[in-house]
Design a protein around this motif. Structure first.
Motif, short mmCIF file in Angstrom:
data_model
loop_
_atom_site.label_atom_id
_atom_site.label_comp_id
_atom_site.label_asym_id
_atom_site.label_seq_id
_atom_site.Cartn_x
_atom_site.Cartn_y
_atom_site.Cartn_z
N ILE A 1 62.38 10.31 39.26
CA ILE A 1 61.85 8.97 39.10
C ILE A 1 60.37 8.97 38.76
N GLU A 2 59.66 10.01 39.20
CA GLU A 2 58.22 10.06 38.94
C GLU A 2 57.89 10.60 37.55
N TYR A 3 58.89 11.12 36.82
CA TYR A 3 58.62 11.70 35.51
C TYR A 3 58.73 10.62 34.43
N ASP A 4 57.72 10.49 33.63
CA ASP A 4 57.69 9.49 32.57
C ASP A 4 58.23 10.11 31.29
N GLY A 5 59.53 10.21 31.22
CA GLY A 5 60.18 10.82 30.07
C GLY A 5 61.66 10.97 30.31
N THR A 6 62.28 11.83 29.54
CA THR A 6 63.71 12.06 29.67
C THR A 6 63.97 13.56 29.76
N GLN A 7 65.15 13.92 30.20
CA GLN A 7 65.51 15.34 30.34
C GLN A 7 66.93 15.58 29.86
N VAL A 8 67.18 16.80 29.40
CA VAL A 8 68.53 17.28 29.11
C VAL A 8 68.68 18.66 29.74
N LYS A 9 69.90 19.06 29.97
CA LYS A 9 70.16 20.37 30.54
C LYS A 9 71.03 21.18 29.58
N ALA A 10 70.62 22.40 29.32
CA ALA A 10 71.40 23.31 28.47
C ALA A 10 71.95 24.44 29.33
N ARG A 11 73.23 24.77 29.13
CA ARG A 11 73.88 25.81 29.91
C ARG A 11 74.75 26.66 29.00
N LEU A 12 74.63 27.96 29.14
CA LEU A 12 75.46 28.91 28.39
C LEU A 12 76.31 29.70 29.36
N ASP A 13 77.62 29.73 29.13
CA ASP A 13 78.56 30.52 29.94
C ASP A 13 79.26 31.50 29.01
N THR A 14 79.00 32.78 29.18
CA THR A 14 79.64 33.75 28.28
C THR A 14 79.66 35.13 28.91
N GLY A 15 80.42 36.00 28.31
CA GLY A 15 80.52 37.39 28.72
C GLY A 15 81.36 38.13 27.70
N ALA A 16 81.45 39.43 27.82
CA ALA A 16 82.25 40.23 26.89
C ALA A 16 82.80 41.45 27.61
N VAL A 17 83.95 41.92 27.17
CA VAL A 17 84.59 43.06 27.80
C VAL A 17 85.32 43.88 26.74
N LEU A 18 85.24 45.20 26.87
CA LEU A 18 86.01 46.10 26.01
C LEU A 18 87.43 46.15 26.54
N THR A 19 88.38 45.78 25.73
CA THR A 19 89.76 45.64 26.21
C THR A 19 90.72 46.72 25.75
N SER A 20 90.35 47.48 24.72
CA SER A 20 91.31 48.44 24.18
C SER A 20 90.60 49.55 23.40
N ARG A 21 91.20 50.73 23.39
CA ARG A 21 90.72 51.83 22.54
C ARG A 21 91.34 51.75 21.15
N LEU A 22 92.42 51.03 21.04
CA LEU A 22 93.14 50.93 19.78
C LEU A 22 92.45 49.92 18.87
N GLY A 23 92.08 50.36 17.67
CA GLY A 23 91.43 49.46 16.73
C GLY A 23 89.92 49.65 16.66
N ILE A 24 89.41 50.70 17.31
CA ILE A 24 87.97 50.97 17.27
C ILE A 24 87.73 52.47 17.34
N VAL A 25 86.77 52.95 16.55
CA VAL A 25 86.38 54.37 16.56
C VAL A 25 84.86 54.44 16.55
N ARG A 26 84.33 55.29 17.41
CA ARG A 26 82.88 55.51 17.45
C ARG A 26 82.55 56.85 16.81
N CYS A 27 81.55 56.83 15.93
CA CYS A 27 81.08 58.05 15.29
C CYS A 27 79.67 58.33 15.73
N LYS A 28 79.42 59.53 16.31
CA LYS A 28 78.10 59.91 16.81
C LYS A 28 77.65 61.19 16.11
N THR A 29 76.32 61.28 15.94
CA THR A 29 75.79 62.51 15.38
C THR A 29 75.72 63.56 16.49
#
Length: 346
Positions: free
Chosen positions: A317-345
């Motif tokens: 109430i004391e703030y002379d303006g407006t506000q918004v809230k931004a939220r990101l929900d994410t993650g990632a996981v390796l699910t399979s060996r099939l379909g991917i190959v890694r090449c290293k020197t």
């Protein structure tokens, strides 16, 4: 005092200023002046007890309008649309990932290597928002985690009266690009930090059929070895997946070299180069089409149209303006060996 144009024209004027695409903008949209101020006045007028007139000055009325849920909600909606556009363009990593939808923060199972064929982010939270996470345990993969990044943005009455739409648009676009960057980091972590899958075996290894070594990256023999190994991966004993290489995933420093090599080998139309920060310079990954062989899953909530949400927030109430809230929900996981190959020197 007349505060025309109509609200529809004001909304469309702001949408155009934010860079949003609208099919049929209001005929008066392009002629609207000071649309932020007019939106605040309209929001106050349509609020319970709101009234435009009397002895109240414009600045006082604008201040009242800024504090309404309607004003904050409209600004959040416009920012969401602008951020979505940038995210879609920036999230190039989604081309080679699959999306795993989860319903809530409770543990879930993410399908990985499915034997059903005929051959039988914690994240940093700002402004006191509580961090939330969900653990997803796949049948043939390590646990995955959804994390939340959140921030409250405050916009002063001065900014609104000055009609600084470009500033709001820049914030929105920054939310979209940073969300793409955070999600891409989760993908890189899934590739580089996963040591073993749920079966207890290494995530990558020559004995697992998804890792090769070479003397130098991006020469014909190295690419041929990785692509051939991908083709030779087995979906069942004696039965090759015959997966075609569709993506070449490299470090940012190797992007130009990879593009040159693929072009020289005449593979530009078959293989897409994608650079991902977080991948070391001594390796690359070859991936098949995720529609056929999903290997990396991005975790998103079932109800989300995008992995991030920009929503209205009631300002103190004391703030002379407006506000918004931004939220990101994410993650990632390796699910399979099939379909991917890694090449290293070596």
């Amino acid at each position: 005092m007349d505060y025309a144009p109509p609200k529809e024209a004001v909304i469309d004027a702001l949408a155009l200023a934010f860079g949003c695409k609208i099919d049929n903008p209001h005929s008066m949209a392009k002629s609207v002046e000071r649309p932020l101020e007019k939106l605040a006045l309209d929001s106050y007028a349509s609020s319970p007890g709101g009234f435009i007139g009397g002895n109240g000055g414009i600045k006082s009325l604008v201040s009242n309008g800024l504090k309404t849920a309607e004003f904050s909600g409209e600004i959040a909606r416009l920012m969401q649309s602008a951020a979505n556009s940038v995210f879609t363009s920036a999230a190039t990593h989604r081309a080679y990932c699959s999306i795993a939808k989860v319903e809530n923060f409770k543990p879930v199972e993410i399908d990985a290597e499915i034997d059903a064929g005929l051959d039988s982010l914690s994240g940093r939270v700002i402004d006191g928002d509580e961090i939330k996470m969900v653990w997803a345990t796949g049948k043939q993969t390590e646990a995955g985690q959804i994390s939340t990044w959140a921030r409250i943005f405050s916009f002063s009455r001065q900014l609104i009266i000055n009609n600084d739409v470009s500033y709001l648009a820049r914030i929105a676009k920054r939310i979209g690009s940073s969300s793409a960057g955070i999600e891409a980091k989760q993908v890189a972590n899934a590739l580089e930090a996963t040591q073993t899958l749920a079966d207890g075996k290494p995530a990558f290894g020559s004995s697992e059929g998804n890792e090769v070594t070479c003397q130098s990256l991006f020469i014909e023999s190295s690419l041929a070895l990785a692509i051939g190994t991908l083709r030779s991966q087995e979906v069942a004993p004696g039965i090759a997946a015959n997966a075609a290489a569709k993506f070449l995933l490299v470090s940012p420093m190797n992007e130009v070299g990879a593009k040159h090599a693929v072009k020289e080998l005449g593979l530009s139309e078959e293989i897409t180069i994608s650079a991902l920060a977080g991948i070391p310079d001594d390796r690359f990954y070859v991936l098949a089409d995720p529609e056929q062989f999903p290997t990396i899953s991005i975790l998103n909530f079932e109800t989300d149209q995008a992995p991030f949400l920009i929503e209205q927030k009631k300002a103190p109430i004391e703030y002379d303006g407006t506000q918004v809230k931004a939220r990101l929900d994410t993650g990632a996981v390796l699910t399979s060996r099939l379909g991917i190959v890694r090449c290293k020197t070596q």
